[in-house]
Design an enzyme around this catalytic site. Structure first.
Site, PDB file in Angstrom:
ATOM      1  N   CYS A 128      -6.905   6.090   6.285  1.00 24.06           N
ATOM      2  CA  CYS A 128      -7.421   6.884   5.167  1.00 24.06           C
ATOM      3  C   CYS A 128      -8.938   6.996   5.177  1.00 24.06           C
ATOM      4  O   CYS A 128      -9.501   7.906   4.548  1.00 24.06           O
ATOM      5  CB  CYS A 128      -6.921   6.317   3.837  1.00 24.06           C
ATOM      6  SG  CYS A 128      -7.096   4.537   3.667  1.00 24.06           S
ATOM      7  N   TYR A 129      -9.598   6.087   5.869  1.00 25.02           N
ATOM      8  CA  TYR A 129     -11.054   6.134   6.011  1.00 25.02           C
ATOM      9  C   TYR A 129     -11.396   5.983   7.499  1.00 25.02           C
ATOM     10  O   TYR A 129     -11.797   4.908   7.959  1.00 25.02           O
ATOM     11  CB  TYR A 129     -11.725   5.012   5.208  1.00 25.02           C
ATOM     12  CG  TYR A 129     -11.563   5.142   3.722  1.00 25.02           C
ATOM     13  CD1 TYR A 129     -12.271   6.106   3.002  1.00 25.02           C
ATOM     14  CD2 TYR A 129     -10.706   4.286   3.017  1.00 25.02           C
ATOM     15  CE1 TYR A 129     -12.124   6.228   1.626  1.00 25.02           C
ATOM     16  CE2 TYR A 129     -10.561   4.392   1.641  1.00 25.02           C
ATOM     17  CZ  TYR A 129     -11.273   5.363   0.960  1.00 25.02           C
ATOM     18  OH  TYR A 129     -11.125   5.475  -0.398  1.00 25.02           O
TER      19      TYR A 129
END
Length: 379
Positions: A128-129
């Site tokens: 997600c990052y």
């Protein structure tokens, strides 16, 4: 007895009588507490000094692709990466050991001044990052939030520092010369907020305050809050006792009342300006607010020899420039600024008189019967 609502109504109408704590101390030479309570509605108190337990929460906003910042540097200073993806807390004493004279307090000051700050951050990369590194330039206008949050400010009294050894000592109370050739102190005396309300009758969670040039609030009792220290005949603790935690919008502050500083061979600190209005609710409150410098005692401590207490003195003597310790005359100098404290008390007075600043009744009082625990450990 007056109420907050009654006093605020007078503030709105422009009829409230507002004085600084110094003005009330002078008034008390000729008027009784009862007469003061009848004449005065609000008293403004203030302090401006080094408050190491301070800092700011910042939110940088997300990049594209996004990064979870786990290591963060601002102008080369390592700051907290232990919050959410793009949040940090800049502690006032954060610094780069290779450049110890510049630190978190200076970053906070630079932000308030609108200066550009170099941001560099690293993350391990996640689904997600995915991003692992970023460099950017930030200012107070480019970031989302900048919130000053200080866990321990406005100490209620503080020790006087001196040094009986034959060597110079470099401390957070400044440079202490050998054989008691100087002594330093840090308080505005009779202007100081918690010395005018020593039991915190009116200062609690939600109290509306002046903070570094803008409005702020008391959020909690400060860390190291100590309500059971010995007091003198006027009810004033004779050493460092209560503290407050405070919050405010950093973007609206001014470096006239918020400054980074470096204390030689000790480190970085933040000078913070705080003003607190105290309602004159009754005769007892008026008596507290009538306190004078010669009635406010504090403890002289030997910072060169295990923090041994050497005796007592008062703020009238400290502000005179010389105190006597065990038969020795010792020169004194403040780490805090009485001139700035007077400015803050006067500004807060003008805000209230113009109806721009109302008082807030605490939604939770400060705790009682508190003391401090010591930390034990090994080298």
């Amino acid at each position: 007895m007056k109420t907050y609502a009654e006093i605020n109504e007078k503030i709105k109408k422009g009829t409230a009588v507002v004085l600084t704590a110094e003005e009330v101390s002078e008034m008390a030479k000729t008027l009784s507490p009862k007469e003061i309570a009848e004449k005065v509605d609000v008293v403004t108190t203030a302090t401006f000094g080094a408050m190491c337990s301070s800092g700011a929460f910042l939110n940088f906003g997300h990049a594209n692709p996004p990064i979870r910042m786990e290591r963060i540097e601002l102008n080369g200073v390592r700051v907290s990466g232990g919050l959410a993806a793009v949040d940090t807390y800049v502690g006032a004493t954060d610094c780069n050991p290779s450049s110890p004279a510049y630190g978190g307090a200076h970053i906070i000051e630079d932000l308030v001044n609108g200066k550009e700050i170099a941001l560099e951050a690293w993350g391990k990369g996640t689904d997600c990052y995915p991003r692992k590194h970023i460099k950017a330039i930030i200012t107070k206008d480019s970031i989302n939030e900048a919130i000053l949050y200080n866990p321990r400010n406005a100490y209620q009294n503080y020790n006087v520092a001196t040094n009986t050894t034959d060597q110079i000592k470099y401390t957070y109370m400044g440079t202490l010369l050998p054989k008691m050739r100087n002594a330093s102190y840090s308080s505005a005396g009779e202007l100081s907020p918690l010395l005018n309300d020593p039991e915190c009758r009116t200062i609690g969670l939600g109290t509306h305050i002046f903070l570094c040039g803008t409005e702020g609030y008391v959020t909690w009792n400060g860390t190291q809050f100590h309500s059971t220290k010995a007091v003198n005949e006027y009810g004033i603790p004779t050493s460092n006792a209560r503290t407050i935690a405070v919050i405010g919008d950093l973007k609206n502050m001014t470096t006239k009342y918020l400054r980074g500083a470096y204390i030689e061979k000790y480190g970085v600190t933040l000078y913070v300006g705080i003003g607190i209005p105290i309602p004159v609710l009754d005769e007892d409150m008026a008596r507290r607010l009538s306190i004078r410098n010669d009635q406010i005692e504090t403890t002289v401590v030997d910072y060169g020899n295990g923090n041994q207490p050497l005796g007592k003195t008062n703020y009238a003597a400290l502000q005179s420039g010389t105190i006597e310790i065990n038969g020795h005359k010792v020169r004194t100098a403040p780490l805090s600024s009485l001139a700035k404290a007077r400015e803050i008390a006067a500004i807060l007075k003008s805000w209230i008189r113009k109806g721009d600043f109302l008082l807030s009744e605490p939604v939770r009082p400060m705790p009682v019967h508190t003391s401090l625990k010591a930390l034990t450990g090994e080298d």
